[in-house]
Write an enzyme that holds these catalytic residues in place. Structure first.
Site, PDB file in Angstrom:
ATOM      1  CG  ASP A  62     -21.453  14.651  10.467  1.00 31.96           C
ATOM      2  OD1 ASP A  62     -21.552  14.362   9.257  1.00 31.96           O
ATOM      3  OD2 ASP A  62     -21.263  15.815  10.868  1.00 31.96           O
TER       4      ASP A  62
ATOM      5  CE  LYS B  65     -21.595  17.157   7.631  1.00 32.32           C
ATOM      6  NZ  LYS B  65     -20.912  17.817   8.763  1.00 32.32           N
TER       7      LYS B  65
ATOM      8  CB  CYS C 256     -24.134  17.992  11.532  1.00 30.79           C
ATOM      9  SG  CYS C 256     -22.532  18.851  11.573  1.00 30.79           S
TER      10      CYS C 256
END
Ligand code: VGL
Ligand code: ZN
Length: 198
Positions: free
Chosen positions: A8, A106, A151
């Site tokens: 990310d 995602k 994450c």
């Protein structure tokens, strides 16, 4: 075979973004410099529809960063972030995306959050990353990115649980650190057998 999994590295997790992580932008150059040492480079992208159930704004008057109960367990309610197609969801401009072999998106299911690069938070729906890595013969994963305590940690834990060797390079990660979440995530990763590199 070794894969670099960059979690990310998006504008919304950098200063000025909707869910800004302190110094999030400072990891992009070090990550670029690492890429050449890996057989495979994977980027993940948090990619939510408007009105996603992880957003505080989807829960009446709930405050951002408060907790709620979802059918799959407790869920932090986040500010709206990484809306599909928005500038906030784009990769940070300082990241070299040209060398990436694949991008895993995602968090598209409106009902389920997805911290991990491997599975949605209900642990039921896979992203396909494990299959991709196995098909490409990668057993050793190095993870970097944002945020360390959400994450990155969930991806590292799922990686180990799926039989990969996982190392997290902390200097190329930055954390949200909500109520001790950073220390807890480091302890969880260590206990699971993730190698933490300072
Ligand atoms: C993340 C909170 C919500 C992350 C993504 O990338 O760590 N954190 N969505
Ligand atoms: Zn998210």
């Amino acid at each position: 075979m070794k894969a670099l999994v960059v979690i990310d590295p998006q504008n919304d997790f950098c200063p000025g973004g909707a869910l800004a992580v302190a110094e999030g932008d400072s990891i992009m150059q070090p990550i670029n410099e690492m890429m050449g040492a890996f057989d495979l480079v994977i980027l993940t992208q948090d990619w939510h529809p408007q009105g996603h159930s992880s957003f505080a704004s989807s829960h009446g008057g709930a405050a951002p960063f408060s907790l709620t109960d979802m059918p799959y367990g407790p869920q932090v309610l986040w500010p709206d972030h990484c809306i599909q197609g928005s500038d906030g969801a784009a990769f940070h401009p300082a990241l070299d995306t040209v060398r990436a072999d694949a991008v895993i998106r995602k968090g598209s299911n409106p009902a389920v959050d997805s911290y991990s690069a491997f599975f949605e938070n209900d642990k039921a729906t896979a992203t396909g990353l494990a299959g991709l890595l196995r098909d490409r013969g990668c057993e050793d994963l190095t993870m970097v990115g944002l945020a360390t305590d959400y994450c990155v940690a969930w991806s590292a834990l799922d990686g180990v649980a799926n039989g990969f060797r996982v190392e997290v390079r902390l200097p190329a990660c930055r954390a949200i650190n909500l109520d001790g979440s950073l220390d807890k995530s480091l302890a969880d990763m260590r206990a699971a057998g993730v190698t933490l590199m300072a």
